[in-house]
Design a protein around this motif. Structure first.
Motif, PDB file in Angstrom:
ATOM      1  N   ARG A  66       0.870  -1.174   0.000  1.00 44.77           N
ATOM      2  CA  ARG A  66       0.000   0.000   0.000  1.00 44.77           C
ATOM      3  C   ARG A  66       0.908   1.224   0.000  1.00 44.77           C
ATOM      4  NH1 ARG A  66      -5.009   1.385  -0.561  1.00 44.77           N
ATOM      5  NH2 ARG A  66      -5.894   2.971   0.776  1.00 44.77           N
ATOM      6  N   GLU A  67       1.037   1.845  -1.168  1.00 43.65           N
ATOM      7  CA  GLU A  67       1.840   3.057  -1.318  1.00 43.65           C
ATOM      8  C   GLU A  67       0.993   4.088  -2.023  1.00 43.65           C
ATOM      9  OE1 GLU A  67       5.670   2.624  -3.198  1.00 43.65           O
ATOM     10  OE2 GLU A  67       5.966   0.688  -2.247  1.00 43.65           O
ATOM     11  N   TYR A  68       1.246   5.351  -1.738  1.00 43.63           N
ATOM     12  CA  TYR A  68       0.498   6.431  -2.381  1.00 43.63           C
ATOM     13  C   TYR A  68      -1.010   6.255  -2.170  1.00 43.63           C
ATOM     14  CZ  TYR A  68       4.823   6.972  -5.144  1.00 43.63           C
ATOM     15  OH  TYR A  68       6.118   7.132  -5.562  1.00 43.63           O
ATOM     16  N   ARG A  69      -1.398   5.500  -1.151  1.00 45.24           N
ATOM     17  CA  ARG A  69      -2.798   5.153  -0.889  1.00 45.24           C
ATOM     18  C   ARG A  69      -3.392   4.266  -1.986  1.00 45.24           C
ATOM     19  NH1 ARG A  69      -5.989   9.929   2.099  1.00 45.24           N
ATOM     20  NH2 ARG A  69      -5.094   9.417   4.107  1.00 45.24           N
ATOM     21  N   LEU A  70      -2.541   3.648  -2.757  1.00 44.13           N
ATOM     22  CA  LEU A  70      -2.964   2.722  -3.809  1.00 44.13           C
ATOM     23  C   LEU A  70      -2.724   1.294  -3.339  1.00 44.13           C
ATOM     24  CD1 LEU A  70      -1.135   4.400  -6.833  1.00 44.13           C
ATOM     25  CD2 LEU A  70      -3.578   4.550  -6.339  1.00 44.13           C
ATOM     26  N   ASP A  71      -3.544   0.370  -3.842  1.00 40.30           N
ATOM     27  CA  ASP A  71      -3.274  -1.055  -3.638  1.00 40.30           C
ATOM     28  C   ASP A  71      -2.386  -1.496  -4.790  1.00 40.30           C
ATOM     29  OD1 ASP A  71      -4.866  -1.444  -1.350  1.00 40.30           O
ATOM     30  OD2 ASP A  71      -6.666  -1.574  -2.571  1.00 40.30           O
ATOM     31  N   ILE A  72      -1.199  -1.966  -4.461  1.00 38.14           N
ATOM     32  CA  ILE A  72      -0.244  -2.373  -5.485  1.00 38.14           C
ATOM     33  C   ILE A  72       0.032  -3.857  -5.291  1.00 38.14           C
ATOM     34  CG2 ILE A  72       2.044  -1.976  -6.460  1.00 38.14           C
ATOM     35  CD1 ILE A  72       1.846   0.832  -5.028  1.00 38.14           C
ATOM     36  N   ARG A  73      -0.087  -4.598  -6.368  1.00 39.71           N
ATOM     37  CA  ARG A  73       0.142  -6.040  -6.311  1.00 39.71           C
ATOM     38  C   ARG A  73       1.295  -6.409  -7.236  1.00 39.71           C
ATOM     39  NH1 ARG A  73      -5.038  -8.324  -4.349  1.00 39.71           N
ATOM     40  NH2 ARG A  73      -5.953  -6.485  -3.393  1.00 39.71           N
ATOM     41  N   TYR A  74       2.215  -7.188  -6.701  1.00 37.52           N
ATOM     42  CA  TYR A  74       3.277  -7.788  -7.504  1.00 37.52           C
ATOM     43  C   TYR A  74       2.939  -9.273  -7.555  1.00 37.52           C
ATOM     44  CZ  TYR A  74       5.756  -3.409  -6.826  1.00 37.52           C
ATOM     45  OH  TYR A  74       6.099  -2.082  -6.828  1.00 37.52           O
ATOM     46  N   THR A  75       2.813  -9.819  -8.758  1.00 39.54           N
ATOM     47  CA  THR A  75       2.374 -11.200  -8.881  1.00 39.54           C
ATOM     48  C   THR A  75       3.408 -12.155  -8.303  1.00 39.54           C
ATOM     49  OG1 THR A  75       3.315 -11.467 -11.092  1.00 39.54           O
ATOM     50  CG2 THR A  75       1.031 -10.672 -10.946  1.00 39.54           C
ATOM     51  N   LYS A  76       2.926 -13.343  -7.983  1.00 44.34           N
ATOM     52  CA  LYS A  76       3.840 -14.364  -7.472  1.00 44.34           C
ATOM     53  C   LYS A  76       4.539 -15.063  -8.630  1.00 44.34           C
ATOM     54  CE  LYS A  76      -0.109 -17.401  -6.977  1.00 44.34           C
ATOM     55  NZ  LYS A  76      -1.117 -17.840  -6.064  1.00 44.34           N
ATOM     56  N   GLU A  77       5.511 -15.860  -8.279  1.00 42.44           N
ATOM     57  CA  GLU A  77       6.262 -16.611  -9.287  1.00 42.44           C
ATOM     58  C   GLU A  77       5.312 -17.458 -10.133  1.00 42.44           C
ATOM     59  OE1 GLU A  77       9.952 -19.844  -9.393  1.00 42.44           O
ATOM     60  OE2 GLU A  77       9.145 -19.150  -7.485  1.00 42.44           O
ATOM     61  N   LYS A  78       5.514 -17.450 -11.437  1.00 40.98           N
ATOM     62  CA  LYS A  78       4.721 -18.212 -12.400  1.00 40.98           C
ATOM     63  C   LYS A  78       3.269 -17.726 -12.505  1.00 40.98           C
ATOM     64  CE  LYS A  78       7.642 -22.218 -12.149  1.00 40.98           C
ATOM     65  NZ  LYS A  78       7.796 -23.608 -11.874  1.00 40.98           N
ATOM     66  N   GLU A  79       2.991 -16.513 -12.036  1.00 39.21           N
ATOM     67  CA  GLU A  79       1.662 -15.920 -12.212  1.00 39.21           C
ATOM     68  C   GLU A  79       1.832 -14.654 -13.043  1.00 39.21           C
ATOM     69  OE1 GLU A  79      -2.151 -14.621  -9.541  1.00 39.21           O
ATOM     70  OE2 GLU A  79      -0.197 -13.903  -8.866  1.00 39.21           O
ATOM     71  N   THR A  80       1.051 -14.520 -14.084  1.00 38.98           N
ATOM     72  CA  THR A  80       1.129 -13.313 -14.899  1.00 38.98           C
ATOM     73  C   THR A  80       0.213 -12.240 -14.329  1.00 38.98           C
ATOM     74  OG1 THR A  80      -0.681 -13.955 -16.366  1.00 38.98           O
ATOM     75  CG2 THR A  80       1.557 -14.699 -16.971  1.00 38.98           C
ATOM     76  N   ALA A  81       0.449 -11.012 -14.745  1.00 33.38           N
ATOM     77  CA  ALA A  81      -0.430  -9.917 -14.334  1.00 33.38           C
ATOM     78  C   ALA A  81      -1.843 -10.193 -14.831  1.00 33.38           C
ATOM     79  CB  ALA A  81       0.089  -8.593 -14.881  1.00 33.38           C
ATOM     80  N   ASP A  82      -1.964 -10.741 -16.022  1.00 36.33           N
ATOM     81  CA  ASP A  82      -3.285 -11.050 -16.575  1.00 36.33           C
ATOM     82  C   ASP A  82      -4.056 -12.006 -15.665  1.00 36.33           C
ATOM     83  OD1 ASP A  82      -2.512  -9.487 -18.692  1.00 36.33           O
ATOM     84  OD2 ASP A  82      -2.352 -11.137 -20.132  1.00 36.33           O
ATOM     85  N   GLU A  83      -3.379 -13.041 -15.193  1.00 38.23           N
ATOM     86  CA  GLU A  83      -4.030 -14.011 -14.297  1.00 38.23           C
ATOM     87  C   GLU A  83      -4.460 -13.345 -12.995  1.00 38.23           C
ATOM     88  OE1 GLU A  83      -1.664 -18.078 -15.664  1.00 38.23           O
ATOM     89  OE2 GLU A  83      -0.753 -16.751 -14.160  1.00 38.23           O
ATOM     90  N   CYS A  84      -3.604 -12.507 -12.457  1.00 40.69           N
ATOM     91  CA  CYS A  84      -3.915 -11.800 -11.211  1.00 40.69           C
ATOM     92  C   CYS A  84      -5.105 -10.859 -11.417  1.00 40.69           C
ATOM     93  CB  CYS A  84      -2.685 -11.030 -10.734  1.00 40.69           C
ATOM     94  SG  CYS A  84      -2.936 -10.123  -9.193  1.00 40.69           S
ATOM     95  N   ILE A  85      -5.110 -10.135 -12.522  1.00 39.74           N
ATOM     96  CA  ILE A  85      -6.200  -9.205 -12.824  1.00 39.74           C
ATOM     97  C   ILE A  85      -7.514  -9.961 -12.988  1.00 39.74           C
ATOM     98  CG2 ILE A  85      -7.104  -7.635 -14.589  1.00 39.74           C
ATOM     99  CD1 ILE A  85      -4.125  -6.697 -14.956  1.00 39.74           C
ATOM    100  N   GLU A  86      -7.481 -11.074 -13.706  1.00 38.26           N
ATOM    101  CA  GLU A  86      -8.687 -11.880 -13.893  1.00 38.26           C
ATOM    102  C   GLU A  86      -9.234 -12.351 -12.549  1.00 38.26           C
ATOM    103  OE1 GLU A  86      -7.504 -14.976 -16.633  1.00 38.26           O
ATOM    104  OE2 GLU A  86      -6.909 -13.455 -18.112  1.00 38.26           O
ATOM    105  N   ARG A  87      -8.344 -12.807 -11.660  1.00 36.57           N
ATOM    106  CA  ARG A  87      -8.755 -13.257 -10.335  1.00 36.57           C
ATOM    107  C   ARG A  87      -9.379 -12.100  -9.539  1.00 36.57           C
ATOM    108  NH1 ARG A  87      -4.202 -14.393  -8.313  1.00 36.57           N
ATOM    109  NH2 ARG A  87      -4.097 -12.724  -6.810  1.00 36.57           N
ATOM    110  N   LEU A  88      -8.734 -10.920  -9.591  1.00 40.76           N
ATOM    111  CA  LEU A  88      -9.263  -9.762  -8.873  1.00 40.76           C
ATOM    112  C   LEU A  88     -10.646  -9.368  -9.375  1.00 40.76           C
ATOM    113  CD1 LEU A  88      -6.081  -7.503  -8.618  1.00 40.76           C
ATOM    114  CD2 LEU A  88      -7.400  -8.427  -6.695  1.00 40.76           C
ATOM    115  N   VAL A  89     -10.816  -9.337 -10.686  1.00 43.16           N
ATOM    116  CA  VAL A  89     -12.121  -8.984 -11.252  1.00 43.16           C
ATOM    117  C   VAL A  89     -13.169  -9.975 -10.780  1.00 43.16           C
ATOM    118  CG1 VAL A  89     -13.465  -8.805 -13.386  1.00 43.16           C
ATOM    119  CG2 VAL A  89     -11.199  -7.759 -13.252  1.00 43.16           C
ATOM    120  N   PHE A  90     -12.844 -11.261 -10.829  1.00 40.69           N
ATOM    121  CA  PHE A  90     -13.779 -12.302 -10.393  1.00 40.69           C
ATOM    122  C   PHE A  90     -14.136 -12.133  -8.911  1.00 40.69           C
ATOM    123  CE2 PHE A  90     -14.743 -16.551  -8.754  1.00 40.69           C
ATOM    124  CZ  PHE A  90     -15.816 -16.894  -9.574  1.00 40.69           C
TER     125      PHE A  90
END
Length: 170
Positions: A66-90
Motif C-alpha cells: 500500500r503506497e500512495y494510498r494505492l493497492d499495489i500487487r506484484y504477482t507471485k512466481e509463475k503468475e502473470t499480471a493477466d491471471e492476477c487481474i482476472e482473479r481480482l475482477v472475479f
C-alpha cells in the motif's frame, strides 16, 4: 456505486510515451511516475485504484503493498499480471461495484469483460489522466482565487465579546 480501476502496470508503462522513454533509463522511476499519477487520479475521482505489476519471472510469493494510498500487487512466481487481474475482477465483482480494467492487451480485455468488468485501453486511461490533471489544476486555481473567509458567521454580540477579549477588556 463503488468504482474500481485495475491497472496492468507494465502494459500501461509500455504504452504511454513518457513512461516508455523513462523505462529505458529506469524502470523503477517509470513505475513511480505511474503510481504518482494514479494516486492523483484516485484522490480526485474517488475511484479505488489497484495496480498489478507482472513478476512471474521473479522468484517469490508475490506481494501486496500500500503506497500512495494505492493497492499495489506484484504477482507471485509463475503468475502473470493477466491471471492476477482476472482473479481480482472475479473476486471483486458484485452489483454494487463497477470495475474497469486498464490494459491494451486485447485478450485480457475480452476475458475481464466476460467477468463483468469494463475495459479501458492504456490510451483511454492516458487521455482521462490528462483531463483529471487539467481538472486538478483548475480546482487549485479556483481555490487560490477564492477570498479568504473568516469561516463561521458570527452575530454582532459575539463579535463584540471576541473584540473585548482580544483587547483584554474581558
Amino acid at each position: 456505486m463503488e468504482e474500481i480501476l485495475i491497472v496492468d502496470g507494465y502494459n500501461v508503462i509500455g504504452d504511454w510515451k513518457r513512461l516508455k522513454e523513462k523505462k529505458k533509463i529506469s524502470l523503477e522511476e517509470a513505475r513511480d511516475d505511474l503510481l504518482g499519477w494514479l494516486a492523483d487520479y484516485q484522490g480526485f475521482t474517488g475511484t479505488r485504484v489497484i495496480v498489478v505489476f507482472d513478476a512471474h519471472n521473479v522468484k517469490g510469493t508475490g506481494r501486496k503493498v500500500r503506497e500512495y494510498r494505492l493497492d499495489i500487487r506484484y504477482t507471485k512466481e509463475k503468475e502473470t499480471a493477466d491471471e492476477c487481474i482476472e482473479r481480482l475482477v472475479f473476486e471483486l465483482s458484485n452489483r454494487h461495484r463497477q470495475i474497469y480494467v486498464a490494459t491494451s492487451d486485447y485478450t485480457e480485455q475480452r476475458v475481464t469483460f466476460g467477468y463483468g468488468a469494463l475495459r479501458k485501453s492504456a490510451r483511454e486511461l492516458w487521455l482521462e489522466m490528462k483531463q483529471v490533471n487539467r481538472d486538478i489544476t483548475e480546482k487549485v486555481r479556483e481555490t487560490k482565487q477564492q477570498p479568504k473567509g473568516r469561516g463561521i458567521e458570527l452575530s454582532d454580540e459575539i463579535k463584540k465579546k471576541f473584540e473585548k477579549w482580544r483587547r483584554g477588556d474581558q
